[in-house]
Write a protein that holds these residues in place. Structure first.
Motif, PDB file in Angstrom:
ATOM      1  N   TYR A 114     -43.835  53.514 -26.076  1.00  0.00           N
ATOM      2  CA  TYR A 114     -43.132  52.235 -26.210  1.00  0.00           C
ATOM      3  C   TYR A 114     -42.929  51.906 -27.687  1.00  0.00           C
ATOM      4  N   ALA A 115     -43.991  52.052 -28.473  1.00  0.00           N
ATOM      5  CA  ALA A 115     -43.909  51.723 -29.895  1.00  0.00           C
ATOM      6  C   ALA A 115     -42.901  52.604 -30.619  1.00  0.00           C
ATOM      7  N   GLN A 116     -42.796  53.869 -30.196  1.00  0.00           N
ATOM      8  CA  GLN A 116     -41.864  54.792 -30.846  1.00  0.00           C
ATOM      9  C   GLN A 116     -40.416  54.320 -30.706  1.00  0.00           C
ATOM     10  N   SER A 117     -40.111  53.652 -29.594  1.00  0.00           N
ATOM     11  CA  SER A 117     -38.717  53.297 -29.324  1.00  0.00           C
ATOM     12  C   SER A 117     -38.494  51.800 -29.148  1.00  0.00           C
ATOM     13  N   ALA A 118     -39.474  50.980 -29.521  1.00  0.00           N
ATOM     14  CA  ALA A 118     -39.360  49.540 -29.288  1.00  0.00           C
ATOM     15  C   ALA A 118     -38.148  48.930 -29.989  1.00  0.00           C
ATOM     16  N   HIS A 119     -37.769  49.468 -31.137  1.00  0.00           N
ATOM     17  CA  HIS A 119     -36.675  48.880 -31.905  1.00  0.00           C
ATOM     18  C   HIS A 119     -35.357  49.627 -31.725  1.00  0.00           C
ATOM     19  N   VAL A 120     -35.359  50.624 -30.855  1.00  0.00           N
ATOM     20  CA  VAL A 120     -34.111  51.302 -30.516  1.00  0.00           C
ATOM     21  C   VAL A 120     -33.322  50.405 -29.562  1.00  0.00           C
TER      22      VAL A 120
ATOM     23  N   PHE B 156     -27.859  55.738 -30.701  1.00  0.00           N
ATOM     24  CA  PHE B 156     -29.234  56.122 -30.400  1.00  0.00           C
ATOM     25  C   PHE B 156     -29.244  57.133 -29.258  1.00  0.00           C
ATOM     26  N   PRO B 157     -28.864  58.376 -29.557  1.00  0.00           N
ATOM     27  CA  PRO B 157     -28.787  59.384 -28.490  1.00  0.00           C
ATOM     28  C   PRO B 157     -30.133  59.684 -27.838  1.00  0.00           C
ATOM     29  N   SER B 158     -31.249  59.384 -28.513  1.00  0.00           N
ATOM     30  CA  SER B 158     -32.554  59.616 -27.884  1.00  0.00           C
ATOM     31  C   SER B 158     -32.699  58.777 -26.625  1.00  0.00           C
ATOM     32  N   LEU B 159     -32.250  57.546 -26.703  1.00  0.00           N
ATOM     33  CA  LEU B 159     -32.370  56.655 -25.558  1.00  0.00           C
ATOM     34  C   LEU B 159     -31.453  57.107 -24.426  1.00  0.00           C
ATOM     35  N   LEU B 160     -30.248  57.542 -24.764  1.00  0.00           N
ATOM     36  CA  LEU B 160     -29.319  58.049 -23.756  1.00  0.00           C
ATOM     37  C   LEU B 160     -29.921  59.251 -23.042  1.00  0.00           C
ATOM     38  N   ALA B 161     -30.557  60.140 -23.802  1.00  0.00           N
ATOM     39  CA  ALA B 161     -31.153  61.333 -23.196  1.00  0.00           C
ATOM     40  C   ALA B 161     -32.283  60.954 -22.249  1.00  0.00           C
ATOM     41  N   MET B 162     -33.117  60.000 -22.649  1.00  0.00           N
ATOM     42  CA  MET B 162     -34.223  59.594 -21.779  1.00  0.00           C
ATOM     43  C   MET B 162     -33.723  58.877 -20.539  1.00  0.00           C
ATOM     44  N   GLU B 163     -32.701  58.023 -20.685  1.00  0.00           N
ATOM     45  CA  GLU B 163     -32.127  57.353 -19.518  1.00  0.00           C
ATOM     46  C   GLU B 163     -31.565  58.373 -18.532  1.00  0.00           C
ATOM     47  N   ASN B 164     -30.817  59.339 -19.039  1.00  0.00           N
ATOM     48  CA  ASN B 164     -30.240  60.347 -18.155  1.00  0.00           C
ATOM     49  C   ASN B 164     -31.322  61.158 -17.455  1.00  0.00           C
ATOM     50  N   ALA B 165     -32.412  61.417 -18.157  1.00  0.00           N
ATOM     51  CA  ALA B 165     -33.511  62.162 -17.547  1.00  0.00           C
ATOM     52  C   ALA B 165     -34.172  61.353 -16.436  1.00  0.00           C
ATOM     53  N   LEU B 166     -34.343  60.054 -16.646  1.00  0.00           N
ATOM     54  CA  LEU B 166     -34.940  59.206 -15.611  1.00  0.00           C
ATOM     55  C   LEU B 166     -34.040  59.116 -14.390  1.00  0.00           C
ATOM     56  N   VAL B 167     -32.735  58.978 -14.623  1.00  0.00           N
ATOM     57  CA  VAL B 167     -31.783  58.910 -13.513  1.00  0.00           C
ATOM     58  C   VAL B 167     -31.807  60.217 -12.722  1.00  0.00           C
ATOM     59  N   ALA B 168     -31.823  61.352 -13.426  1.00  0.00           N
ATOM     60  CA  ALA B 168     -31.841  62.649 -12.740  1.00  0.00           C
ATOM     61  C   ALA B 168     -33.103  62.816 -11.908  1.00  0.00           C
TER      62      ALA B 168
ATOM     63  N   ALA C 297     -27.819  43.228 -19.333  1.00  0.00           N
ATOM     64  CA  ALA C 297     -28.131  42.987 -20.743  1.00  0.00           C
ATOM     65  C   ALA C 297     -27.230  43.815 -21.640  1.00  0.00           C
ATOM     66  N   SER C 298     -26.994  43.298 -22.827  1.00  0.00           N
ATOM     67  CA  SER C 298     -26.309  44.085 -23.849  1.00  0.00           C
ATOM     68  C   SER C 298     -27.362  44.760 -24.726  1.00  0.00           C
ATOM     69  N   THR C 299     -28.027  43.976 -25.560  1.00  0.00           N
ATOM     70  CA  THR C 299     -29.146  44.523 -26.316  1.00  0.00           C
ATOM     71  C   THR C 299     -30.301  44.817 -25.373  1.00  0.00           C
ATOM     72  N   ARG C 300     -30.812  46.033 -25.438  1.00  0.00           N
ATOM     73  CA  ARG C 300     -31.964  46.434 -24.621  1.00  0.00           C
ATOM     74  C   ARG C 300     -32.925  47.220 -25.485  1.00  0.00           C
ATOM     75  N   SER C 301     -34.198  46.867 -25.444  1.00  0.00           N
ATOM     76  CA  SER C 301     -35.201  47.640 -26.164  1.00  0.00           C
ATOM     77  C   SER C 301     -35.384  48.998 -25.512  1.00  0.00           C
ATOM     78  N   GLY C 302     -35.514  50.012 -26.330  1.00  0.00           N
ATOM     79  CA  GLY C 302     -35.809  51.342 -25.805  1.00  0.00           C
ATOM     80  C   GLY C 302     -37.259  51.525 -25.417  1.00  0.00           C
ATOM     81  N   GLY C 303     -38.113  50.533 -25.726  1.00  0.00           N
ATOM     82  CA  GLY C 303     -39.537  50.671 -25.457  1.00  0.00           C
ATOM     83  C   GLY C 303     -39.869  50.960 -24.008  1.00  0.00           C
ATOM     84  N   PRO C 304     -39.417  50.129 -23.053  1.00  0.00           N
ATOM     85  CA  PRO C 304     -39.754  50.396 -21.651  1.00  0.00           C
ATOM     86  C   PRO C 304     -39.220  51.737 -21.147  1.00  0.00           C
ATOM     87  N   ILE C 305     -38.032  52.133 -21.611  1.00  0.00           N
ATOM     88  CA  ILE C 305     -37.447  53.394 -21.158  1.00  0.00           C
ATOM     89  C   ILE C 305     -38.261  54.569 -21.680  1.00  0.00           C
TER      90      ILE C 305
END
Length: 492
Positions: A59-65, A73-85, A291-299
């Motif tokens: 969470y801390a690694q991506s809280a401000h993404v 922020f392609p890291s967040l896109l990659a993690m979202e796609n992985a969770l969806v898959a 939401a528009s702005t979303r923290s990457g922390g939970p993802i």
């Protein structure tokens, strides 16, 4: 806690980090325990050592993404796609299945997922001036919230008082030309039973209507239970006619709050979910979720949790949960005066009282006094008041303690006797016009019940629950809204 500067969260001079953390720890001391297997609602504890620390670090690694712009922020896109898959594969979609083109979005929770499912269905039919959705009466209250927010009519279908499910025929009969979505639960939150998804989805498909399966509660538990041999009925994308599914990762995927996934059978189904706007001088807004702005922390925390536990970990946790459910259900069966509302088929144990001398709400207070925190469910239509237990893997080591605690609490509740409200108060609750509930009237009533003065909820809630149980739903809604408004006031 009182701020000596009288400035609430904003003191005149900044405080040392250690003091701020001490303040938070002191505030948290009043909360229900989120770990330890004694809280049967709101939180999901796997009892896995080190998992909290891993999730917090991720969470801390991506809280401000910021999820606002996936190209930044392609890291967040990659993690979202992985969770969806991962969710799609678990729920019957992906390559090699009958739903190979499943797509999805990560949302902030189950309510957001359900709101978006309703929005996508509504916006897919712009020709309808008065769209409607068909839901079982046992469907999650978030569908009523979605209908209210999105100005969609809600058609509720009663559930059978024995099976606790709607019939397929009743659901089919409720579909109108204006219906844009038909809903089934897997399972229903209140009682933990799986609706007849295959029949409901077929009826929706025959009418040319979308079908959403609300698997927010069970979508990450039922597939593992099925692999362990449980007779889980078909409910996912393997069922023809199912067009979307929601599953919360902060429930039985054991990720921190709040992360949910909304899946659609294909991109065309998901397309109306998006909101895009370019008619202003700023950046073009494109949002797949609310939401528009979303923290990457939970993802990031959810991604780390899934990667760490893996399929073998989830199978072990599901086995522990299955055994805990069986043990708790046995404890209820062995207790005179109690009965299960339904034989457990997921991760819920729900029971009620058959003995008029055993007050269910007094029993809840006695369990709370013994360190067991449960969830009351008030009467609805032909259904009696009941006790809901959400069972997680962390409950398994506690099952042996629960049975004698339940027996002891039942004995204490019998000794205390049922709550006896003054007849005039019972009559008042049953006959009140919700519009007559002024803030002043509610404040006086709340203070008389021990809910006023900023003191929070009382330790014993039997009187409050008895009063609410006597009131019709519109009065309950207004009372609780006003009471929560009294609780949520700044401490000046």
């Amino acid at each position: 806690m009182t701020d000596p500067a009288g400035a609430g969260a904003l003191p005149a001079e900044g405080l040392p980090a250690t003091r701020v953390l001490d303040e938070i720890r002191a505030l948290r001391a009043a909360d229900r325990p989120t770990h330890g297997g004694r809280l049967f609602a709101y939180v999901y504890d796997p009892g896995v050592a080190g998992l909290d620390e891993l999730a917090q670090a991720a969470y801390a690694q991506s809280a401000h993404v910021n999820g606002l712009d996936p190209t930044a922020f392609p890291s967040l896109l990659a993690m979202e796609n992985a969770l969806v898959a991962a969710a799609a594969r678990l729920l019957g979609g992906g390559p090699g299945t009958s739903a190979p083109d499943v797509v999805g979005s990560v949302t902030g929770g189950g309510t957001e997922s359900l709101l978006l499912a309703v929005k996508a269905a509504r916006d897919a039919r712009p020709d309808l001036a008065e769209p409607r959705i068909v839901v079982p009466a046992s469907a999650h209250a978030a569908f009523a919230k979605a209908a209210h927010y999105l100005r969609v009519a809600l058609d509720r279908v009663p559930v059978d008082p024995v099976t606790l499910r709607p019939t397929v025929d009743a659901m089919a009969a409720a579909i109108r030309p204006e219906t844009v979505l038909v809903v089934a639960s897997a399972p229903s939150y209140a009682h933990g039973v799986v609706d007849p998804v295959a029949g409901i989805a077929a009826a929706a498909a025959d009418a040319g209507v979308r079908c959403h399966v609300d698997a927010c509660f069970g979508g990450w538990a039922l597939p593992w239970l099925r692999r362990l041999g449980a007779p889980v009925p078909a409910f996912d994308f393997a069922v023809d006619g199912v067009t979307s599914i929601s599953v919360d990762l902060h429930k039985y995927a054991y990720a921190p709050k709040g992360v949910s996934v909304l899946l659609h059978r294909d991109a065309a189904c998901r397309a109306p979910q998006f909101f895009a706007y370019a008619d202003w001088p700023g950046y073009t807004m494109v949002n797949p979720v609310i939401a528009s702005t979303r923290s990457g922390g939970p993802i990031a925390a959810a991604y780390a949790t899934l990667r760490h536990l893996g399929e073998d970990g989830y199978l072990r946790l599901a086995a522990s949960t299955r055994d805990a459910v069986a043990g708790l259900a046995d404890a209820v069966r062995a207790t005179d005066g109690l009965r299960l509302m339904a034989e457990p088929e997921s991760t819920v144990v729900c029971f009620t009282a058959d003995d008029p001398e055993l007050d269910l709400f007094v029993l809840l207070d006695e369990l709370t006094a013994r360190g067991w925190h449960t969830q009351p469910q008030l009467r609805y239509a032909d259904l009696p008041a009941s006790v809901h237990l959400t069972v997680t893997a962390a409950v398994a080591p506690r099952v042996a303690e629960f049975s004698p605690a339940l027996a002891d609490a039942v004995a204490a509740a019998r000794a205390a006797g049922p709550v006896a409200l003054p007849p005039e108060l019972t009559a008042l609750a049953g006959g009140l016009d919700p519009e007559a509930l002024t803030p002043e009237l509610v404040a006086g009533l709340a203070e008389g019940l021990g809910l006023g003065g900023g003191a929070g909820a009382p330790d014993r809630m039997a009187v409050v629950n008895t009063l609410l149980d006597a009131a019709p739903a519109p009065v309950r809604e207004r009372l609780l809204a006003e009471v929560v408004g009294l609780l949520q006031r700044p401490a000046w």
